[in-house]
Design an enzyme around this catalytic site. Structure first.
Site, PDB file in Angstrom:
ATOM      1  N   PHE A  87     -54.449 -42.572 -87.707  1.00  0.00           N
ATOM      2  CA  PHE A  87     -55.663 -43.374 -87.588  1.00  0.00           C
ATOM      3  C   PHE A  87     -56.836 -42.409 -87.385  1.00  0.00           C
ATOM      4  O   PHE A  87     -56.759 -41.501 -86.559  1.00  0.00           O
ATOM      5  CB  PHE A  87     -55.519 -44.329 -86.394  1.00  0.00           C
ATOM      6  CG  PHE A  87     -56.592 -45.365 -86.320  1.00  0.00           C
ATOM      7  CD1 PHE A  87     -56.513 -46.526 -87.066  1.00  0.00           C
ATOM      8  CD2 PHE A  87     -57.690 -45.181 -85.498  1.00  0.00           C
ATOM      9  CE1 PHE A  87     -57.509 -47.491 -86.995  1.00  0.00           C
ATOM     10  CE2 PHE A  87     -58.688 -46.143 -85.426  1.00  0.00           C
ATOM     11  CZ  PHE A  87     -58.600 -47.302 -86.175  1.00  0.00           C
ATOM     12  N   ASP A 125     -49.407 -42.047 -79.718  1.00  0.00           N
ATOM     13  CA  ASP A 125     -50.339 -43.165 -79.750  1.00  0.00           C
ATOM     14  C   ASP A 125     -49.514 -44.404 -80.100  1.00  0.00           C
ATOM     15  O   ASP A 125     -48.917 -44.475 -81.181  1.00  0.00           O
ATOM     16  CB  ASP A 125     -51.437 -42.909 -80.791  1.00  0.00           C
ATOM     17  CG  ASP A 125     -52.515 -43.981 -80.769  1.00  0.00           C
ATOM     18  OD1 ASP A 125     -52.201 -45.134 -80.397  1.00  0.00           O
ATOM     19  OD2 ASP A 125     -53.659 -43.682 -81.147  1.00  0.00           O
ATOM     20  N   TYR A 175     -55.729 -54.625 -77.110  1.00  0.00           N
ATOM     21  CA  TYR A 175     -56.317 -55.756 -77.859  1.00  0.00           C
ATOM     22  C   TYR A 175     -55.562 -56.076 -79.143  1.00  0.00           C
ATOM     23  O   TYR A 175     -55.931 -56.987 -79.859  1.00  0.00           O
ATOM     24  CB  TYR A 175     -57.807 -55.511 -78.148  1.00  0.00           C
ATOM     25  CG  TYR A 175     -58.141 -54.221 -78.878  1.00  0.00           C
ATOM     26  CD1 TYR A 175     -57.891 -54.076 -80.228  1.00  0.00           C
ATOM     27  CD2 TYR A 175     -58.734 -53.160 -78.198  1.00  0.00           C
ATOM     28  CE1 TYR A 175     -58.198 -52.907 -80.892  1.00  0.00           C
ATOM     29  CE2 TYR A 175     -59.043 -51.980 -78.847  1.00  0.00           C
ATOM     30  CZ  TYR A 175     -58.773 -51.853 -80.204  1.00  0.00           C
ATOM     31  OH  TYR A 175     -59.077 -50.690 -80.861  1.00  0.00           O
ATOM     32  N   LYS A 176     -54.520 -55.305 -79.440  1.00  0.00           N
ATOM     33  CA  LYS A 176     -53.736 -55.583 -80.645  1.00  0.00           C
ATOM     34  C   LYS A 176     -52.571 -56.508 -80.259  1.00  0.00           C
ATOM     35  O   LYS A 176     -52.805 -57.633 -79.870  1.00  0.00           O
ATOM     36  CB  LYS A 176     -53.299 -54.266 -81.277  1.00  0.00           C
ATOM     37  CG  LYS A 176     -54.514 -53.503 -81.828  1.00  0.00           C
ATOM     38  CD  LYS A 176     -54.198 -52.131 -82.371  1.00  0.00           C
ATOM     39  CE  LYS A 176     -55.476 -51.501 -82.946  1.00  0.00           C
ATOM     40  NZ  LYS A 176     -55.329 -50.069 -83.243  1.00  0.00           N
ATOM     41  N   ARG A 205     -52.483 -55.664 -95.663  1.00  0.00           N
ATOM     42  CA  ARG A 205     -51.691 -55.493 -94.455  1.00  0.00           C
ATOM     43  C   ARG A 205     -51.439 -56.856 -93.811  1.00  0.00           C
ATOM     44  O   ARG A 205     -52.376 -57.644 -93.624  1.00  0.00           O
ATOM     45  CB  ARG A 205     -52.515 -54.609 -93.513  1.00  0.00           C
ATOM     46  CG  ARG A 205     -51.739 -53.810 -92.547  1.00  0.00           C
ATOM     47  CD  ARG A 205     -52.637 -52.785 -91.883  1.00  0.00           C
ATOM     48  NE  ARG A 205     -53.724 -53.398 -91.099  1.00  0.00           N
ATOM     49  CZ  ARG A 205     -54.256 -52.825 -90.028  1.00  0.00           C
ATOM     50  NH1 ARG A 205     -53.829 -51.668 -89.606  1.00  0.00           N
ATOM     51  NH2 ARG A 205     -55.245 -53.409 -89.385  1.00  0.00           N
TER      52      ARG A 205
HETATM   53  C1  LIG Z   1     -56.515 -49.267 -83.287  1.00  0.00           C
HETATM   54  C2  LIG Z   1     -56.234 -47.829 -83.056  1.00  0.00           C
HETATM   55  C3  LIG Z   1     -57.068 -47.054 -82.250  1.00  0.00           C
HETATM   56  C4  LIG Z   1     -58.328 -47.654 -81.693  1.00  0.00           C
HETATM   57  O1  LIG Z   1     -59.010 -46.815 -80.834  1.00  0.00           O
HETATM   58  P1  LIG Z   1     -60.267 -47.380 -80.028  1.00  0.00           P
HETATM   59  O2  LIG Z   1     -60.671 -46.292 -79.172  1.00  0.00           O
HETATM   60  O3  LIG Z   1     -59.819 -48.607 -79.318  1.00  0.00           O
HETATM   61  O4  LIG Z   1     -61.318 -47.771 -81.024  1.00  0.00           O
HETATM   62  C5  LIG Z   1     -56.707 -45.750 -82.006  1.00  0.00           C
HETATM   63  N1  LIG Z   1     -55.596 -45.217 -82.549  1.00  0.00           N
HETATM   64  C6  LIG Z   1     -54.779 -45.938 -83.340  1.00  0.00           C
HETATM   65  C7  LIG Z   1     -53.552 -45.323 -83.911  1.00  0.00           C
HETATM   66  C8  LIG Z   1     -55.088 -47.268 -83.625  1.00  0.00           C
HETATM   67  O5  LIG Z   1     -54.305 -47.970 -84.428  1.00  0.00           O
END
Ligand SMILES: *Cc1c(COP(=O)(O)O)cnc(C)c1O
Length: 416
Positions: free
Chosen positions: A131, A203, A228-229, A377
């Site tokens: 990401f 992560d 939040y996911k 997705r």
């Molecule tokens: C959604 C996601 C993030 C989001 O990071 P934020 O700091 O909340 O914006 C980070 N890493 C991964 C792998 C994600 O899927």
């Protein structure tokens, strides 16, 4: 051919099915984007009203103690911990995933730099398909440190195996790939990093709450992730950070704000880190948003990750089978691994007009999302996705593809 009745029978036999009633889901929508923003627990609105009206409105400053605001990051961390195989006192819910990653990476590099035999390690191994924020944070930190650290982005699991070596300081990976849903072998890669003397940060943004993760059994060093996911904590809800107990005493990060101080209210002029996981905090948290995280976690407390994982695999298996049966002949390419141990909880199909097809699905109430390049997705959240939802979503996809009811414009054309 799998019929809708067979899917309804799966729902009738599903032990998790009643939990769907604890979510507020809009009528006429099949929500397949819980991997990006989880649905709203029904308890959230009342809890928000309580925090705003009573804790803030009436009790005011007294709520820091009376309502337990100050303890909230650690208390929620303890509730979240079992979902990732962590113990009490090992997780805090705080800040964003990006910020927590920054802290974990800075602390991991400092731990390595402090070891006489590891001080010369200058490479951070990650994946090019990680990401973007993960890569940006690592680039930002290493550039700012200006101590010769380099980022080594690999393109495959095979490359990963050879990339980790005696120069590796830290391996930084996302467990479930955000684009394809492909899972890393957490235990195997962690062991490999350790064999070469590297530390590893996982992560868990696309795993926590959907994939059974065991950071303790797999001997991980650090983990971060979103609430939040799949955890349904609400838009922008604070993220989490886990530090293995063996690293807690040596965990030092540069965002050494007062919430991570050993005695925050002593108001000392010099910094002294708190013992335990509290030192991973920084400053004052968005309490209203933080309070919402508990509504999501309380639903998880009624079940277990084994049941969730098993339903997740059943849902994704069904989706893949139905798309392949009913959309044969259309240019769809499965981007998600078929092997269970390599699959997260979302399924991605590439289509040359993926953007337009997804827009057409969303207009008809089937909400998934689109990621460059050409990936559609579909996220499956075992707490509220039904087997008939999978059938109905594929039925809609068939209708759109067979009837060519989609635009051939890409995301960029349509912006202007
Ligand atoms: C959604 C996601 C993030 C989001 O990071 P934020 O700091 O909340 O914006 C980070 N890493 C991964 C792998 C994600 O899927």
């Amino acid at each position: 051919m799998i019929e809708r009745d067979a899917c309804a029978a799966l729902d009738a036999a599903d032990k998790l099915a009643p939990l769907r009633n604890q979510f507020d889901l809009p009528h006429g929508v099949i929500y397949l984007d819980g991997n990006s923003l989880g649905a709203q627990p029904k308890s959230a609105a009342a809890r928000a009203a309580q925090v705003v009206a009573r804790e803030w409105g009436t009790d005011l400053i007294r709520s820091w103690n009376k309502a337990g605001w100050f303890e909230l990051p650690a208390r929620l961390g303890d509730k979240l911990a079992p979902l990732i195989g962590a113990g009490a006192g090992e997780v805090v819910v705080t800040d964003s995933t990006s910020i927590n990653l920054f802290k974990a990476l800075a602390a991991a590099l400092a731990i390595q730099a402090g070891k006489p035999l590891a001080a010369g390690r200058k490479v951070i191994v990650t994946e090019r398909s990680n990401f973007p924020t993960d890569i940006y944070i690592a680039q930002g930190l290493t550039t700012w440190l200006d101590r010769g650290y380099t980022l080594l982005p690999v393109d495959s699991a095979e490359q990963l195996a050879t990339a980790i070596d005696a120069d590796t300081a830290v391996v930084m990976l996302t467990h479930a790939n955000y684009r394809t849903g492909a899972l890393h072998d957490m235990r195997g890669v962690t062991a490999q990093a350790h064999r070469h003397g590297a530390l590893i940060i996982w992560d868990l943004a696309h795993s926590a709450g959907a994939v059974a993760v065991d950071v303790t059994a797999d001997h991980a060093d650090f983990a971060v992730g979103c609430t939040y996911k799949y955890l349904n904590g609400g838009p922008g809800a604070p993220a989490f950070i886990w530090v293995a107990p063996r690293h807690q005493d040596s965990f030092r990060h540069p965002l050494s704000g007062w919430w991570s101080h050993a005695a925050p209210f002593a108001m000392q002029p010099s910094y002294e880190p708190a013992g335990g996981i509290r030192r991973a905090l920084c400053g004052t948290q968005p309490i209203v948003s933080l309070a919402m995280v508990e509504c999501g976690l309380d639903i998880f407390a009624q079940t277990g990750m084994a049941a969730i994982r098993s339903k997740s695999l059943a849902l994704t298996d069904l989706f893949i089978a139905l798309v392949e049966q009913r959309c044969a002949g259309h240019p769809l390419a499965l981007a998600t691994p078929r092997a269970h141990q390599q699959r997260g909880s979302h399924v991605s199909f590439a289509h040359p007009h993926g953007y337009g097809v997804m827009q057409a699905l969303i207009e008809r109430g089937v909400i998934g999302d689109y990621r460059e390049p050409s990936i559609m997705r579909f996220g499956f959240t075992p707490l509220y996705t039904r087997f008939v939802d999978v059938w109905d979503a594929v039925d809609m996809l068939v209708d759109i593809l067979d009837g060519e009811k989609f635009s051939r414009d890409g995301p960029h054309e349509s912006v202007t």
